[in-house]
Each structure stands twice: as C-alpha cells, then as structure tokens.
Design a protein around this motif. Structure first.
Motif, short mmCIF file in Angstrom:
data_model
loop_
_atom_site.label_atom_id
_atom_site.label_comp_id
_atom_site.label_asym_id
_atom_site.label_seq_id
_atom_site.Cartn_x
_atom_site.Cartn_y
_atom_site.Cartn_z
N TYR A 46 7.89 0.78 -8.72
CA TYR A 46 7.14 -0.27 -9.43
C TYR A 46 7.94 -1.57 -9.45
CZ TYR A 46 3.34 2.74 -11.06
OH TYR A 46 2.23 3.55 -11.12
N ALA A 47 9.25 -1.46 -9.58
CA ALA A 47 10.08 -2.67 -9.53
C ALA A 47 10.00 -3.32 -8.15
CB ALA A 47 11.53 -2.33 -9.87
N ILE A 48 9.98 -2.50 -7.11
CA ILE A 48 9.81 -3.02 -5.75
C ILE A 48 8.46 -3.72 -5.61
CG2 ILE A 48 9.50 -2.36 -3.33
CD1 ILE A 48 11.60 -0.17 -3.79
N LEU A 73 0.83 -1.21 0.00
CA LEU A 73 0.00 0.00 0.00
C LEU A 73 0.87 1.26 0.00
CD1 LEU A 73 -2.83 1.32 0.26
CD2 LEU A 73 -2.56 1.13 2.75
N THR A 74 1.90 1.26 0.83
CA THR A 74 2.81 2.41 0.90
C THR A 74 3.52 2.65 -0.43
OG1 THR A 74 3.17 1.98 3.26
CG2 THR A 74 4.76 3.41 2.14
N VAL A 75 3.98 1.57 -1.03
CA VAL A 75 4.67 1.68 -2.32
C VAL A 75 3.74 2.25 -3.38
CG1 VAL A 75 5.65 0.33 -4.22
CG2 VAL A 75 6.38 -0.12 -1.87
N ARG A 76 2.50 1.80 -3.40
CA ARG A 76 1.55 2.29 -4.41
C ARG A 76 1.21 3.77 -4.20
NH1 ARG A 76 -2.06 -3.21 -4.28
NH2 ARG A 76 -0.85 -4.36 -5.86
N ILE A 77 1.10 4.20 -2.97
CA ILE A 77 0.84 5.62 -2.71
C ILE A 77 2.00 6.47 -3.21
CG2 ILE A 77 0.57 7.34 -0.87
CD1 ILE A 77 -0.98 5.24 0.71
N LEU A 78 3.23 6.00 -2.98
CA LEU A 78 4.40 6.74 -3.46
C LEU A 78 4.46 6.74 -4.99
CD1 LEU A 78 7.10 5.51 -0.90
CD2 LEU A 78 6.04 7.78 -1.03
N GLU A 79 4.03 5.63 -5.61
CA GLU A 79 3.99 5.58 -7.07
C GLU A 79 3.05 6.66 -7.62
OE1 GLU A 79 4.59 0.70 -7.26
OE2 GLU A 79 2.63 1.62 -7.60
N LEU A 125 -6.74 3.62 -9.29
CA LEU A 125 -7.87 2.69 -9.38
C LEU A 125 -7.65 1.45 -8.52
CD1 LEU A 125 -10.55 1.90 -10.75
CD2 LEU A 125 -9.20 0.88 -12.59
N ILE A 126 -6.44 0.91 -8.57
CA ILE A 126 -6.12 -0.28 -7.75
C ILE A 126 -6.25 0.05 -6.27
CG2 ILE A 126 -4.23 -1.81 -7.05
CD1 ILE A 126 -3.30 -1.78 -9.97
N LEU A 127 -5.74 1.21 -5.86
CA LEU A 127 -5.83 1.62 -4.46
C LEU A 127 -7.28 1.74 -4.01
CD1 LEU A 127 -3.01 4.32 -4.22
CD2 LEU A 127 -3.08 2.15 -2.99
N VAL A 128 -8.10 2.38 -4.82
CA VAL A 128 -9.51 2.58 -4.46
C VAL A 128 -10.22 1.24 -4.36
CG1 VAL A 128 -11.71 3.52 -5.26
CG2 VAL A 128 -9.64 4.90 -5.43
N LEU A 129 -10.01 0.36 -5.33
CA LEU A 129 -10.69 -0.94 -5.33
C LEU A 129 -10.25 -1.80 -4.15
CD1 LEU A 129 -10.66 -1.82 -9.14
CD2 LEU A 129 -12.59 -1.06 -7.76
N TRP A 177 3.19 8.09 -17.81
CA TRP A 177 3.00 8.60 -16.44
C TRP A 177 1.52 8.74 -16.09
CZ3 TRP A 177 6.94 12.52 -18.51
CH2 TRP A 177 8.23 12.01 -18.36
N CYS A 178 0.72 9.25 -17.02
CA CYS A 178 -0.72 9.42 -16.75
C CYS A 178 -1.42 8.07 -16.61
CB CYS A 178 -1.38 10.23 -17.86
SG CYS A 178 -0.83 11.94 -17.96
N PHE A 179 -1.07 7.13 -17.49
CA PHE A 179 -1.68 5.80 -17.43
C PHE A 179 -1.35 5.10 -16.12
CE2 PHE A 179 -1.00 1.21 -18.19
CZ PHE A 179 -2.31 0.83 -18.47
N CYS A 180 -0.08 5.10 -15.73
CA CYS A 180 0.33 4.43 -14.50
C CYS A 180 -0.29 5.12 -13.28
CB CYS A 180 1.85 4.42 -14.38
SG CYS A 180 2.67 3.41 -15.65
N PHE A 181 -0.37 6.45 -13.31
CA PHE A 181 -0.99 7.21 -12.23
C PHE A 181 -2.45 6.80 -12.06
CE2 PHE A 181 -3.65 10.94 -11.24
CZ PHE A 181 -3.20 11.24 -9.98
N CYS A 182 -3.21 6.78 -13.16
CA CYS A 182 -4.64 6.49 -13.09
C CYS A 182 -4.92 5.05 -12.66
CB CYS A 182 -5.29 6.76 -14.45
SG CYS A 182 -5.30 8.50 -14.91
N VAL A 183 -4.20 4.10 -13.24
CA VAL A 183 -4.44 2.69 -12.91
C VAL A 183 -4.03 2.40 -11.47
CG1 VAL A 183 -3.91 0.30 -13.48
CG2 VAL A 183 -4.20 1.98 -15.30
N THR A 184 -2.95 2.99 -11.00
CA THR A 184 -2.52 2.78 -9.60
C THR A 184 -3.56 3.34 -8.63
OG1 THR A 184 -0.20 2.94 -10.30
CG2 THR A 184 -0.65 3.08 -7.95
#
Length: 279
Positions: free
Chosen positions: A119-121, A9-15, A53-57, A44-51
């Motif tokens: 993302y690699a992490i 969760l922390t990694v995704r927020i930083l992403e 979305l994953i966090l919200v779901l 950057w926009c695609f990864c931002f939006c999908v990440t």
C-alpha cells in the motif's frame, strides 16, 4: 476513460492476496471480543474489499462513469490503507502473538507487513509528480490531510469520557482534535466529490489559514494534555497492557505527531501559495 497502469494493477492484486491471507489466518485461530482484535480484522477485511472494488471498477472502465474524482479517491484510500494496515501490523503481534505455538499469528503478521509495504508503494505510484496535473489528494498536502484525519481517529479511540470530562483543559484538547478532524474530513469529502468550487474563497488560501490555526490549536493541546493528564497521576502498578493510563500516553504521542503533520502541511501550503504560485 481511466487508464490502468500495469505496475499499479500488479500491486493492487498483491494487496488483495496478502490482506486475504492475513484475515484468513487470524480467523482460523478463533474469534475474540477484544477491541484490538476487532480493529485488526476490520482493517484487513475493509482494505481487501475496497481494493477488490477498485480493481473491478477500473478493469470494467466503470470508474470513469462515477461522479467523483477517481484519482483522488484511489490515492486517499491507498494512504488510508497504508496507515490502517501499519497500525494492524503493530497492534496484532503486540497483543496476540507468542514466542512459540503461534505460527498462524506470526504468519498473519508477516503478510500484514507485506500488505503495508504494498500500500505504501501504491501511494508512491499514484502520488502526483512535480508538474503533473492531478487532484488535490494526490499531492503531498492532500496525503497529509488523510494522515491528520487518521491520527485524529486514533486519538478518539483512546479517549475516555470520565477522564477528560473532569478538566476544562482536557475538554479544550478534545475540541481541538474534533475541529481539526472535521475540517480535514470536509477537505477530503469535498475533493473526492469535486465540490471545492463551493468554498467561498480560493481553496489554497483557505487551506493555508486553517492549517495555521490548526498548528496554533495543536500547540496548546501538546502543552495542556500532559499537564492535566499526568499531574499527580503516575502509572498504577496494577495497570495491565493497554489500560486507560497507557491510552493517555498514546494520545499525548499522537497529539505531538499530528502537530508535526500540521506544521509540515502549513509549510508546504505556504510554499505553494506564496512561492510556486508566483513563479
């Protein structure tokens, strides 16, 4: 119910933060019609939006209600985002930064590199551990399938119809790239959609056979592509950075890279089918 690991969760927020900073800094510099600029901004926009979305779901537990393999989806996306952001982190500074007066461009490059590391992490955090029961895309062969598909996309971007349509040998290479890409894409879609049972034979054996065929086909492409592309075709003196001749070199390099990926995939598949499955 899908449980959310605090480290993931922390990694995704930083992403989300770093990808947002990257495209914000680049957008503040000004718009460009260059295809490489468009690719970087899209990444950057695609990864931002999908990440997001994953966090919200995940935080709302809605991910457990989706008719897909959530672990496979998040792992496949993390691998794809790693490759996309890595490409953007290389392309953007090469074409759009300068030694002085480019503070925002350099800042965007730095935050993009940090996003790539994150993302690699995440790939390392979500990847299946030995002995752990998980989806196919969370394993090494699954991650290699995402890598193979991504490299094929880079090859397609660099292809020029007027170049390969003149020679049957180059047309064969394009057919190799297309056939292998379609199979890798089908594996990813079938895995995420939980449709692997539709395969007419055991999935691991089908995968092994197709990987062997892909290796043999890519070996021919590694030989044929440079033979037809560079024979009596030296680099023009007027060729700017990123010209069509340079794209031929990129395709040759990516063909070799994908061959190595398919060889690793084949070796790992043989190991799973003929050694681990018998123990």
């Amino acid at each position: 119910m899908v449980t959310v690991d605090i480290s993931t969760l922390t990694v995704r927020i930083l992403e989300v933060i770093f990808t947002c900073i990257s495209f914000s800094l680049v957008a503040s510099v000004g718009h460009s019609t260059d295809s490489f600029w468009t690719w970087c901004m899209f990444t950057w926009c695609f990864c931002f939006c999908v990440t997001i979305l994953i966090l919200v779901l995940e935080l709302t537990s809605l991910s457990a209600q989706l008719p897909i393999s959530w672990d496979d989806f998040t792992t496949a996306f993390a691998m794809l985002a790693t490759l996309m952001v890595l490409a953007a982190s290389i392309i953007y500074p090469v074409f759009f930064t300068c030694p002085s007066g480019c503070g925002r461009q350099i800042g965007a490059t730095v935050t993009s590199c940090l996003a790539f590391i994150l993302y690699a992490i995440e790939v390392g955090l979500t990847r299946a551990k030995p002995g752990e029961i998980s989806g196919f895309l969370s394993t090494v062969p699954g991650l290699l399938k995402v890598l193979e598909a991504f490299v094929a996309c880079i090859i397609f971007i660099c292809l020029d119809y007027n170049q390969f349509s003149r020679f049957p040998g180059l047309q064969w290479c394009v057919a190799v790239y297309s056939i292998c890409f379609i199979f890798a894409l089908l594996v990813i879609i079938f895995t995420i959609g939980r449709l692997l049972t539709l395969f007419p034979a055991p999935f691991d054996k089908v995968l092994t056979v197709c990987n062997v065929l892909a290796v043999l086909m890519y070996i021919t492409a590694v030989v044929i592509w440079p033979l037809y592309s560079f024979r009596d075709n030296p680099r023009p003196n007027s060729c700017p950075k990123g010209c069509l001749w340079d794209n031929l070199v990129v395709i040759m390099f990516m063909t070799c890279f994908n061959l190595a990926a398919y060889i690793a995939d084949t070796v790992y598949s043989f190991r799973l089918v003929f050694f681990i499955s018998r123990t």
